[in-house]
Scaffold this active site. Structure first.
Site, PDB file in Angstrom:
ATOM      1  N   ILE A 137      -7.279  -2.570 -41.918  1.00  0.00           N
ATOM      2  CA  ILE A 137      -8.738  -2.710 -41.880  1.00  0.00           C
ATOM      3  C   ILE A 137      -9.197  -3.193 -40.500  1.00  0.00           C
ATOM      4  O   ILE A 137     -10.153  -2.657 -39.930  1.00  0.00           O
ATOM      5  CB  ILE A 137      -9.226  -3.663 -43.002  1.00  0.00           C
ATOM      6  CG1 ILE A 137      -8.819  -3.081 -44.364  1.00  0.00           C
ATOM      7  CG2 ILE A 137     -10.739  -3.855 -42.934  1.00  0.00           C
ATOM      8  CD1 ILE A 137      -9.007  -4.018 -45.545  1.00  0.00           C
ATOM      9  N   ASP A 143      -3.502 -11.342 -33.684  1.00  0.00           N
ATOM     10  CA  ASP A 143      -2.608 -11.075 -34.812  1.00  0.00           C
ATOM     11  C   ASP A 143      -1.198 -11.462 -34.378  1.00  0.00           C
ATOM     12  O   ASP A 143      -0.554 -10.737 -33.617  1.00  0.00           O
ATOM     13  CB  ASP A 143      -2.666  -9.588 -35.193  1.00  0.00           C
ATOM     14  CG  ASP A 143      -1.947  -9.313 -36.517  1.00  0.00           C
ATOM     15  OD1 ASP A 143      -0.901  -9.957 -36.771  1.00  0.00           O
ATOM     16  OD2 ASP A 143      -2.422  -8.460 -37.290  1.00  0.00           O
ATOM     17  N   ARG A 154     -10.635 -12.467 -47.437  1.00  0.00           N
ATOM     18  CA  ARG A 154     -10.498 -13.287 -48.641  1.00  0.00           C
ATOM     19  C   ARG A 154     -11.288 -14.575 -48.458  1.00  0.00           C
ATOM     20  O   ARG A 154     -11.290 -15.158 -47.371  1.00  0.00           O
ATOM     21  CB  ARG A 154      -9.035 -13.669 -48.907  1.00  0.00           C
ATOM     22  CG  ARG A 154      -8.207 -12.588 -49.565  1.00  0.00           C
ATOM     23  CD  ARG A 154      -8.580 -12.355 -51.040  1.00  0.00           C
ATOM     24  NE  ARG A 154      -7.752 -11.346 -51.651  1.00  0.00           N
ATOM     25  CZ  ARG A 154      -8.032 -10.034 -51.715  1.00  0.00           C
ATOM     26  NH1 ARG A 154      -9.147  -9.572 -51.207  1.00  0.00           N
ATOM     27  NH2 ARG A 154      -7.197  -9.200 -52.308  1.00  0.00           N
ATOM     28  N   ASP A 204     -18.158 -11.094 -47.767  1.00  0.00           N
ATOM     29  CA  ASP A 204     -18.044 -10.342 -49.027  1.00  0.00           C
ATOM     30  C   ASP A 204     -17.185 -11.104 -50.030  1.00  0.00           C
ATOM     31  O   ASP A 204     -17.086 -10.701 -51.180  1.00  0.00           O
ATOM     32  CB  ASP A 204     -17.405  -8.972 -48.741  1.00  0.00           C
ATOM     33  CG  ASP A 204     -17.278  -8.116 -49.991  1.00  0.00           C
ATOM     34  OD1 ASP A 204     -18.302  -7.954 -50.689  1.00  0.00           O
ATOM     35  OD2 ASP A 204     -16.170  -7.638 -50.288  1.00  0.00           O
ATOM     36  N   GLU A 259     -14.478 -17.157 -57.016  1.00  0.00           N
ATOM     37  CA  GLU A 259     -15.196 -15.981 -57.505  1.00  0.00           C
ATOM     38  C   GLU A 259     -15.009 -15.883 -59.009  1.00  0.00           C
ATOM     39  O   GLU A 259     -13.919 -16.179 -59.493  1.00  0.00           O
ATOM     40  CB  GLU A 259     -14.661 -14.711 -56.827  1.00  0.00           C
ATOM     41  CG  GLU A 259     -14.897 -14.705 -55.313  1.00  0.00           C
ATOM     42  CD  GLU A 259     -14.340 -13.465 -54.617  1.00  0.00           C
ATOM     43  OE1 GLU A 259     -13.772 -12.597 -55.296  1.00  0.00           O
ATOM     44  OE2 GLU A 259     -14.469 -13.386 -53.403  1.00  0.00           O
ATOM     45  N   HIS A 282     -17.818  -9.367 -53.451  1.00  0.00           N
ATOM     46  CA  HIS A 282     -16.483  -8.749 -53.333  1.00  0.00           C
ATOM     47  C   HIS A 282     -16.522  -7.254 -53.680  1.00  0.00           C
ATOM     48  O   HIS A 282     -15.786  -6.787 -54.553  1.00  0.00           O
ATOM     49  CB  HIS A 282     -15.476  -9.485 -54.229  1.00  0.00           C
ATOM     50  CG  HIS A 282     -14.068  -9.347 -53.732  1.00  0.00           C
ATOM     51  ND1 HIS A 282     -13.131 -10.334 -53.856  1.00  0.00           N
ATOM     52  CD2 HIS A 282     -13.426  -8.321 -53.098  1.00  0.00           C
ATOM     53  CE1 HIS A 282     -11.982  -9.925 -53.330  1.00  0.00           C
ATOM     54  NE2 HIS A 282     -12.155  -8.710 -52.857  1.00  0.00           N
TER      55      HIS A 282
HETATM   56  P1  NAD Z   1      -2.855  -5.409 -43.545  1.00  0.00           P
HETATM   57  O1  NAD Z   1      -1.657  -6.035 -44.135  1.00  0.00           O
HETATM   58  O2  NAD Z   1      -2.774  -3.983 -43.109  1.00  0.00           O
HETATM   59  O3  NAD Z   1      -3.357  -6.269 -42.280  1.00  0.00           O
HETATM   60  C1  NAD Z   1      -3.424  -7.654 -42.280  1.00  0.00           C
HETATM   61  C2  NAD Z   1      -3.070  -8.116 -40.880  1.00  0.00           C
HETATM   62  O4  NAD Z   1      -3.261  -9.535 -40.815  1.00  0.00           O
HETATM   63  C3  NAD Z   1      -1.611  -7.845 -40.508  1.00  0.00           C
HETATM   64  O5  NAD Z   1      -1.526  -7.092 -39.316  1.00  0.00           O
HETATM   65  C4  NAD Z   1      -1.005  -9.235 -40.337  1.00  0.00           C
HETATM   66  O6  NAD Z   1      -0.045  -9.290 -39.306  1.00  0.00           O
HETATM   67  C5  NAD Z   1      -2.231 -10.055 -39.987  1.00  0.00           C
HETATM   68  N1  NAD Z   1      -2.053 -11.484 -40.209  1.00  0.00           N
HETATM   69  C6  NAD Z   1      -1.268 -12.118 -41.108  1.00  0.00           C
HETATM   70  N2  NAD Z   1      -1.359 -13.454 -40.958  1.00  0.00           N
HETATM   71  C7  NAD Z   1      -2.214 -13.660 -39.929  1.00  0.00           C
HETATM   72  C8  NAD Z   1      -2.699 -14.815 -39.289  1.00  0.00           C
HETATM   73  N3  NAD Z   1      -2.295 -16.039 -39.655  1.00  0.00           N
HETATM   74  N4  NAD Z   1      -3.573 -14.671 -38.281  1.00  0.00           N
HETATM   75  C9  NAD Z   1      -3.973 -13.432 -37.874  1.00  0.00           C
HETATM   76  N5  NAD Z   1      -3.525 -12.294 -38.433  1.00  0.00           N
HETATM   77  C10 NAD Z   1      -2.665 -12.408 -39.453  1.00  0.00           C
HETATM   78  O7  NAD Z   1      -4.012  -5.600 -44.595  1.00  0.00           O
HETATM   79  P2  NAD Z   1      -5.397  -4.822 -44.666  1.00  0.00           P
HETATM   80  O8  NAD Z   1      -5.255  -3.649 -45.571  1.00  0.00           O
HETATM   81  O9  NAD Z   1      -5.924  -4.640 -43.306  1.00  0.00           O
HETATM   82  O10 NAD Z   1      -6.269  -5.902 -45.449  1.00  0.00           O
HETATM   83  C11 NAD Z   1      -6.614  -7.141 -44.843  1.00  0.00           C
HETATM   84  C12 NAD Z   1      -7.133  -8.078 -45.902  1.00  0.00           C
HETATM   85  O11 NAD Z   1      -8.371  -7.563 -46.395  1.00  0.00           O
HETATM   86  C13 NAD Z   1      -6.245  -8.141 -47.153  1.00  0.00           C
HETATM   87  O12 NAD Z   1      -5.275  -9.140 -47.029  1.00  0.00           O
HETATM   88  C14 NAD Z   1      -7.207  -8.455 -48.254  1.00  0.00           C
HETATM   89  O13 NAD Z   1      -7.218  -9.855 -48.429  1.00  0.00           O
HETATM   90  C15 NAD Z   1      -8.553  -8.029 -47.717  1.00  0.00           C
HETATM   91  N6  NAD Z   1      -9.202  -6.968 -48.510  1.00  0.00           N
HETATM   92  C16 NAD Z   1     -10.449  -7.205 -48.975  1.00  0.00           C
HETATM   93  C17 NAD Z   1     -11.098  -6.238 -49.726  1.00  0.00           C
HETATM   94  C18 NAD Z   1     -12.516  -6.466 -50.238  1.00  0.00           C
HETATM   95  O14 NAD Z   1     -12.934  -5.779 -51.160  1.00  0.00           O
HETATM   96  N7  NAD Z   1     -13.278  -7.358 -49.651  1.00  0.00           N
HETATM   97  C19 NAD Z   1     -10.448  -5.032 -50.028  1.00  0.00           C
HETATM   98  C20 NAD Z   1      -9.169  -4.816 -49.510  1.00  0.00           C
HETATM   99  C21 NAD Z   1      -8.545  -5.798 -48.759  1.00  0.00           C
END
Ligand code: NAD
Length: 307
Positions: free
Chosen positions: A153, A173, A234, A258, A263, A281
């Site tokens: 994302i 990251d 989150r 969001d 929640e 969310h």
């Molecule tokens: P992803 O695993 O592809 O990417 C997450 C990134 O965060 C990774 O590159 C990881 O290295 C990095 N990361 C881990 N710990 C970290 C830290 N301490 N500091 C900085 N970066 C760090 O996941 P994604 O698919 O991109 O999703 C990201 C987050 O979005 C998910 O974990 C989920 O919580 C959230 N999400 C929310 C919704 C929503 O409806 N609002 C939907 C899907 C996902």
């Protein structure tokens, strides 16, 4: 073969399953009833926020012929993975399936905030033609976007910021290499540098022990006074009380989230601020993402069973 569907799954996914197996769609399904009937099925399909509740012991004690659980979304934090594995059941989820939707929602919050779309419309509906009431409105072009968590994302948000708006993109990251960040068109940055330099900070890291309340008072105050903070990842990553305290004192131009720490959430001190917006969310819940997820999870479960 028989499949049990225990959450809202797109009809096109159900139709695909029906070509190859008998499908029962049952939700909400009480946990006790789930535990009783699960032994009749080869495939179980649900979502990461299951109507049945998370799949934990002893729900699968009588899972009998169950071979695969398909989760038509991303996060698996609510499931007892060890327990599911101990039953020799394959668990399939769909990383990245709703990334585009979530990234676009982050941009929607950002644009609605910096152009005061919600308050302007509310005033207009109340008969106030406030043409000069939003002097803090700003352009994104040429500004700096700082992204926390540069995964599926985060990278998409970075692409939109860079190619859609002509922004500079910084990424923090610690778990991916600098070259991966640079190949995706961003500049790697240390956390504090990103906070200080960014006009917009957008959070896309998972909730972990390390990221819990990563944004407290100190970090928010390190951001520019007129910066924007977006969180669609989150709740819990931002300390909501600290955010309220900082914003109530005039720090930050706008914040849009969001996700809340608790929640469902229908009240927060933040809701009293005009320069704050929250959604329940919903970032990943577009018809496109739901359809993609429904079809893909049906396909992957069937493929796993050799169909
Ligand atoms: P992803 O695993 O592809 O990417 C997450 C990134 O965060 C990774 O590159 C990881 O290295 C990095 N990361 C881990 N710990 C970290 C830290 N301490 N500091 C900085 N970066 C760090 O996941 P994604 O698919 O991109 O999703 C990201 C987050 O979005 C998910 O974990 C989920 O919580 C959230 N999400 C929310 C919704 C929503 O409806 N609002 C939907 C899907 C996902």
């Amino acid at each position: 073969m028989k499949a049990l569907v225990i959450d809202r799954i797109h009809e096109d996914g159900i139709a695909l399953l029906k070509q190859f197996c008998e499908v029962d769609v049952r939700y909400p399904l009480a946990r006790e009833e789930f535990a009783e009937v699960i032994g009749d099925y080869d495939i179980l399909i649900g979502r990461a926020t299951p109507e049945t509740g998370s799949i934990q012991a002893p729900m699968l004690e009588r899972s009998g012929r169950l071979k695969v659980i398909g989760i038509a979304s991303v996060g698996l934090d609510q499931f007892d993975l060890e327990y599911i594995q101990s039953k020799n059941i394959k668990l399939i989820n769909l990383p990245g399936v709703n990334s585009i939707s979530v990234a676009e929602h982050a941009i929607a919050l950002l644009l609605s905030g910096i152009r005061s779309i919600v308050p302007a419309y509310q005033q207009m509906k109340n008969g106030i033609w406030n043409k000069h009431g939003f002097p803090n409105a700003m352009e994104l072009h040429g500004k700096t976007m700082g992204i926390i968590g540069f995964g599926n994302i985060g990278k998409k948000v970075g692409q939109i910021a860079k190619h859609g708006f002509g922004m500079e993109v910084l990424a923090y990251d610690p778990y991916i290499g600098k070259s991966e960040i640079m190949e995706a068109g961003a500049q790697p940055a240390y956390f504090e540098d990103l906070l200080v330099q960014s006009d917009v900070v957008s959070i896309h890291a998972p909730l972990t022990e390390e990221t819990y309340r990563l944004f407290g008072k100190k970090e928010i105050l390190q951001m520019k006074k007129d910066a924007v903070l977006i969180n669609v990842s989150r709740g819990g990553i931002i300390d909501e009380e600290a955010l309220y305290e900082c914003m109530a004192k005039g720090h930050l131009l706008f914040a849009g989230i969001d996700v809340q720490e608790k929640e469902p959430c229908d009240d927060l001190p933040l809701f009293s601020l005009d320069n704050f917006i929250s959604t329940p969310h919903i970032a990943g819940l577009t018809s496109d993402a739901l359809r993609r997820a429904g079809i893909q999870i049906a396909k992957e479960c069937l493929e796993y069973l050799g169909v």
